[in-house]
Design a protein around this motif. Structure first.
Motif, short mmCIF file in Angstrom:
data_model
loop_
_atom_site.label_atom_id
_atom_site.label_comp_id
_atom_site.label_asym_id
_atom_site.label_seq_id
_atom_site.Cartn_x
_atom_site.Cartn_y
_atom_site.Cartn_z
N TRP A 160 32.82 47.20 47.17
CA TRP A 160 32.77 45.61 47.80
C TRP A 160 33.70 44.82 47.02
O TRP A 160 34.73 44.22 47.64
N ASP A 161 34.11 44.93 45.69
CA ASP A 161 35.03 44.08 44.95
C ASP A 161 36.46 44.47 45.22
O ASP A 161 37.45 43.61 45.66
N TRP A 163 37.29 45.79 48.69
CA TRP A 163 37.53 45.41 50.15
C TRP A 163 37.59 43.91 50.32
O TRP A 163 37.89 43.40 51.47
N ILE A 164 36.49 43.09 49.41
CA ILE A 164 36.42 41.65 49.71
C ILE A 164 37.63 40.88 49.38
O ILE A 164 37.75 39.78 49.44
N ASN A 165 38.29 41.54 48.58
CA ASN A 165 39.48 40.69 47.71
C ASN A 165 40.73 40.51 48.77
O ASN A 165 40.88 41.65 49.35
N PRO A 166 40.90 39.28 49.03
CA PRO A 166 42.02 38.67 49.81
C PRO A 166 43.17 39.57 49.65
O PRO A 166 44.04 39.48 50.58
N THR A 168 43.98 42.61 48.89
CA THR A 168 43.88 44.17 49.26
C THR A 168 44.86 44.27 50.61
O THR A 168 45.49 45.30 50.73
N ALA A 180 41.80 47.21 55.97
CA ALA A 180 41.41 46.03 54.88
C ALA A 180 41.09 45.01 55.75
O ALA A 180 39.94 44.37 55.29
N LYS A 184 36.75 43.57 55.41
CA LYS A 184 36.69 42.14 54.82
C LYS A 184 35.82 41.17 55.99
O LYS A 184 34.90 41.00 55.48
N ARG A 185 36.54 41.44 57.00
CA ARG A 185 35.81 40.43 58.12
C ARG A 185 34.24 40.86 57.96
O ARG A 185 33.33 40.13 58.26
N GLU A 188 32.13 40.43 55.13
CA GLU A 188 31.62 38.90 54.70
C GLU A 188 30.47 38.71 55.54
O GLU A 188 29.53 37.63 55.07
N GLU A 191 27.43 38.79 53.17
CA GLU A 191 27.57 38.16 51.60
C GLU A 191 26.05 37.88 51.53
O GLU A 191 25.80 37.83 50.03
#
Ligand SMILES: [Zn+2]
Length: 304
Positions: A160-161, A163-166, A168, A180, A184-185, A188, A191
């Protein structure tokens, strides 16, 4: 205990109309304790051979591919096997397939659900091995609505950390930028409905997470049951039935960290073969269930 059950084949006519290889939505079942385990086909990936074999030593590779009836320059169409576990009140899906936006040859999970007589509404939990498109993007339908409206979601914390990191999208290799952005999309949207776990945690009774990093930074496998009556849901840490078994020490082009991927694959194959534990591989030939057997210094996949 393994029993081969119904085999439901798509009518040749409808697959011809779609210009797809003939698709088998079959399911093969096994039980471990009170857990009923089925694998569902999400279809196949369509991959250029360079992606899998491009960096491997050609002269050593050739006899291995020949053994598996694969031409070095042929398009590869590995299966995508999603695992469904039913145990009392829980109906747990491991990965959700590719969904409508990744590849036309994949994203067929709805048809497999129909064949099995299970509805997406019945899924109580979705557990991710990792967040690559063919495992995650089936989360949302054509209208971006959740495909599994009654599910709660679980994913490894490190996965999670990452792929959710902007950042990446900027640090990932350029060939995977869409992975990536797409991950993320979609993540989200989860969440408020996601639970994290770590290596070694028992996420449900008799289901333990196993950190198998390398294919992605937080990739997880899952061990169901214990001892000889157990099965490991591998996700992609052993990514095919040919070179990954024949030469686990060779770098895989699909692993984001190739060296770590080798370490993970080698360690896991050693254990799977020694303990004769069953395995389910996401990209092994459908239904993806079998065992690893030691052969000289390396291994072969033995379908169940
Ligand atoms: Zn995959």
């Amino acid at each position: 205990m393994i029993t081969r059950r119904t085999l439901i084949r798509n009518a040749a006519a409808s697959s011809a109309a779609l210009m797809l290889p003939q698709t088998v939505w079959a399911n093969a079942a096994m039980t471990i304790g009170t857990m009923q385990i089925d694998t569902l086909s999400d279809g196949q990936l369509t991959l250029p051979p360079a992606m899998t074999f491009g960096d491997l030593p050609a002269t050593e590779l050739a006899p291995i591919l020949q053994q598996y009836g694969i031409a070095p320059d042929q398009t590869l169409t590995p299966d995508c096997n999603v695992t469904l576990v039913r145990d009392g009140e829980r109906t747990i899906l491991f990965d959700v397939g590719a969904g409508p936006d990744f590849m036309s040859s994949a994203g067929k999970l709805a048809e497999a659900f129909d064949a099995l007589g299970v509805s997406a509404d019945e899924i109580t939990h979705v557990v991710f091995t990792h967040a690559h498109p063919d495992h995650l993007w089936g989360l949302l339908d054509d209208f971006d609505d959740p495909v599994f409206p009654n599910a709660t979601y679980l994913i490894g914390k490190a996965e999670w950390d990452y792929w959710i990191n902007p950042n990446t999208v900027d640090t990932i290799d350029t060939g995977r930028t869409t992975f990536a952005v797409g991950a993320k999309r979609r993540l989200e949207t989860l969440e408020d409905n996601i639970t994290f776990f770590n290596d070694g945690e028992e996420i449900f009774p008799n289901i333990a997470a196993r950190g198998t990093f390398g294919h992605t930074p937080g990739h997880m496998a899952f061990q169901l049951g214990a001892g000889t009556d157990s099965v490991m849901i591998l996700g992609d840490c052993i990514g095919n039935h040919h070179v990954a078994f024949a030469r686990p020490d060779w770098a895989s082009g699909s692993d984001q960290d190739a060296d770590l991927g080798i370490k993970t694959r080698t360690m896991l194959l050693d254990q799977l073969a020694a303990e004769q534990m069953h395995l389910i591989g996401f990209h092994l030939p459908y239904p993806g269930i079998g065992r690893a057997e030691k052969q000289g210094d390396n291994y072969v996949f033995v379908p169940a």
